[in-house]
Structure formats: structure tokens, C-alpha cells
Write a protein that holds these residues in place. Structure first.
Motif: not given
Ligand code: ZN
Length: 174
Positions: A112-114, A136-138, A144-145
Motif C-alpha cells: 500500500x505504501x509503495x 520515490x526512493x526518497x 525499487x525492490x
């Protein structure tokens, strides 16, 4: 492998291998067996605005957030962000909406968070470019994973007989 088409062949083959050995559910259940309590549109709205406050305070406000069970996964629309233009008091106003596919209601909190992070990042970057993924990574280290694992999860759900099984059941039976 429709959800994994953008990934290197060797990764797709690893997933295929796990499917053949009937171990894909086990792989996913090791990490993503928990659930979350964000079950209503209201709770989802609060969750999304909290994340936005933390990372994207300057981005435009979001008017509406909802779970949508009509999002078509085959078009890779896991979530959707739209700006609907409406005339309001003689002025044209763009209403920002975020829709999240209803399947995430019962999926792991990480997934959900992703998807929420993904849709929030689109408030700043409309394309899936470098700046988009950096954002997104921040907001979510390991993004990514997680996106890869989410796509593996979608692949697993569509295997014969798996639509009725949950990862928490698999984790409990191990
Ligand atoms: Zn996107």
C-alpha cells in the motif's frame, strides 16, 4: 509475466523458477504476510495526506482519495492520479484525485505504501523518469525492490487457485 515485462530476463526467469517449484507464495509470505488497518476511503485519505505532509508539503493539495475496484490492472493501472477540471464559482478548478486499486486494502502495508508513494510522486513528476524514481526512493527507501516484489505478488495472485489464498495463511502454515 505481464507484470514483470520491464525487468531483466534473468529476474523473470527466477520468478518462473519459483512458480515451477511452487515456492513463489512462500517467497512472498516471508516478507509480506502482514496486513494493515487502512480499510476505508477516509482512513486512506488520512494516510495519503500524512505522507504528503511529510515529504511533499509544497505540492498541490489533494481533494479526494479512494479505493477503486474498477481500476484495470491489465493496463498496469495500480493507482491513478487525476486532475479533474470543474467550473466552480465561474472559475475553472482542477481537483486532484488519487485512486488506489481496491486489492491493496487486503495487501501488505508495504505494498500500500509503495503504491501511495508512487501516486504522490506523480504530483511532482508526470513521467516515470529518473527524477520520479529518485523522489520515490526518497519517500520510501527500498522503493525499487518493493515495486518489483509487488509485481511478483500480482503475478502470484493470478496463478491458478491463488486468488482465494492470502500470504498470511501461507505464513501461518509454514
Ligand atoms: Zn505511474
Amino acid at each position: 509475466m505481464k507484470y514483470l515485462q520491464g525487468y531483466p530476463l534473468n529476474l523473470q526467469q527466477q520468478v518462473r523458477g519459483l512458480i515451477e517449484q511452487e515456492r513463489l507464495g512462500e517467497y512472498l509470505a516471508r516478507r509480506y504476510a502482514s496486513t494493515h488497518q487502512i480499510k476505508s476511503d477516509k482512513a486512506l485519505y488520512a494516510y495519503v495526506t500524512d505522507l504528503k505532509q511529510a515529504y511533499l508539503r509544497s505540492a498541490p493539495a489533494i481533494d479526494k482519495v479512494l479505493y477503486d475496484n474498477r481500476l484495470d490492472l491489465t493496463h498496469r493501472a495500480l493507482g491513478l492520479h487525476t486532475a479533474v477540471s470543474r467550473v466552480q464559482g465561474g472559475k475553472l478548478k482542477a481537483k486532484k484525485e488519487i485512486r488506489v486499486a481496491a486489492l491493496f486494502k487486503d495487501a501488505a502495508p508495504e505494498f500500500l505504501q509503495m503504491i501511495v508513494v508512487h501516486e504522490l510522486a506523480h504530483l511532482k513528476e508526470s513521467d516515470h523518469n529518473k527524477a520520479f524514481y529518485k523522489l520515490c526512493e526518497h519517500m520510501l527507501p527500498g522503493y525499487h525492490q518493493l515495486e518489483f516484489d509487488l509485481r511478483v505478488y500480482l503475478t502470484w495472485r493470478e496463478l491458478p487457485g491463488m486468488a482465494e489464498v492470502s500470504l498470511s495463511e501461507i505464513a501461518a502454515s509454514r
